[in-house]
Design a protein around this motif. Structure first.
Motif: not given
Length: 303
Positions: A1-7, A233-237, A287-288
């Motif tokens: 969810m956080r990834l989707a929100a950041a993207l 995102l730099l740290k988590h994707s 990733r998924t």
């Protein structure tokens, strides 16, 4: 969810900043406008971090400030600065299309210098994204070569800064480090703007309301909101997921041009939009799949 929100934040907000910068600099000198933008945004974010105790918990030293200065110079002072200058020569939609070179630059740097392997689906996603922005480019021939060169140089600087940011000395707080980068980049832009003679171009009485509103949007939404999301995102994707914004931003820019500037959207743009969405799906697929594989793996017990 956080990834989707950041993207989603980076996709939508940064796609709109091309138009916002072009509007703001109609009555404001470009480099000094961006300088004040990042100094205000960085100052507010830094003050918030102090109030929340981020500074007391992990006070940055000289190495962390040096990292912030380098990243701020590459991502903000140079890339954003040359983009603002180039938009006086190149249309905002084409500028967004040229920035789509970032994923290729980053994939090459990661592979050549760090040996990072790219999943086949991600490679296909990169190629599909390029095909999508190529379709969007349409009849954008005859572009100013100086403007095009500036934007590509800025895209390369952004890539180098992003790769360095993943390994640079920095405090634990992403928000604090983001504020440090904006403060450093804002000061650097002030120097560049003054050297360019923009101090004599500041006439507050002639600033239009539309330019002022665009500036406020760039500070609070484009800088504090989207740049903070990018720092996360730099740290988590992964690199392909991180750079997927470069494919979506042109589509957002085209839609805004249609909705706000009266530009036409034809079949070519619609097909390109579907191709770009497919590229993002391919970039997110590795990733998924990895997450599902970890979830299906049997639990282990240390003895």
């Amino acid at each position: 969810m956080r990834l989707a929100a950041a993207l989603a934040t980076v996709y939508l907000v940064w796609g709109s900043t091309y138009l916002a910068i072009a509007v703001a600099e109609r009555t404001l000198p470009p480099l000094l406008m961006l300088s004040v933008r990042f100094l205000v945004a960085g100052g507010l974010l830094y003050a918030w971090c102090v109030r929340r105790g981020h500074l007391a918990a992990d006070r940055p030293g000289r190495r962390e400030w040096l990292s912030a200065a380098v990243i701020g110079a590459l991502l903000l002072a140079f890339e954003t600065g040359v983009l603002a200058l180039a938009e006086k020569r190149v249309a905002t939609g084409l500028a967004a299309l040229l920035v789509a070179s970032v994923p290729l630059f980053m994939a090459v740097i990661d592979r050549v210098f760090y040996g990072v392997r790219i999943a086949p689906a991600a490679v296909l996603g990169i190629l599909t994204g390029l095909a999508g922005v190529g379709l969007l480019a349409g009849a954008s021939g005859g572009a100013d070569p100086v403007g095009v060169g500036l934007i590509l140089a800025g895209a390369l600087a952004w890539t180098v800064g992003s790769v360095y940011a993943r390994r640079a000395p920095q405090p634990r707080s992403i928000l604090l480090f983001t504020a440090m980068q904006m403060l450093a980049g804002g000061l650097e832009l002030a120097v560049f703007g003054a050297a360019r003679g923009e101090l004599g171009q500041v006439h507050l009485a002639s600033v239009s309301a539309v330019s002022a509103l665009s500036f406020v949007y760039l500070v609070f939404v484009g800088a504090i909101g989207a740049y903070t999301a990018y720092g996360w995102l730099l740290k988590h994707s992964s690199t392909p997921v991180l750079t997927s914004y470069a494919y979506v931003n042109p589509a957002v820019a085209v839609v805004l041009g249609w909705g706000l500037a009266g530009e036409q959207i034809g079949a070519r743009e619609l097909v390109a939009g579907f191709v770009i969405l497919a590229s993002v799906a391919l970039l997110l697929l590795p990733r998924t799949a990895g997450r599902k594989a970890r979830a299906a793996a049997p639990a282990t017990v240390d003895v």
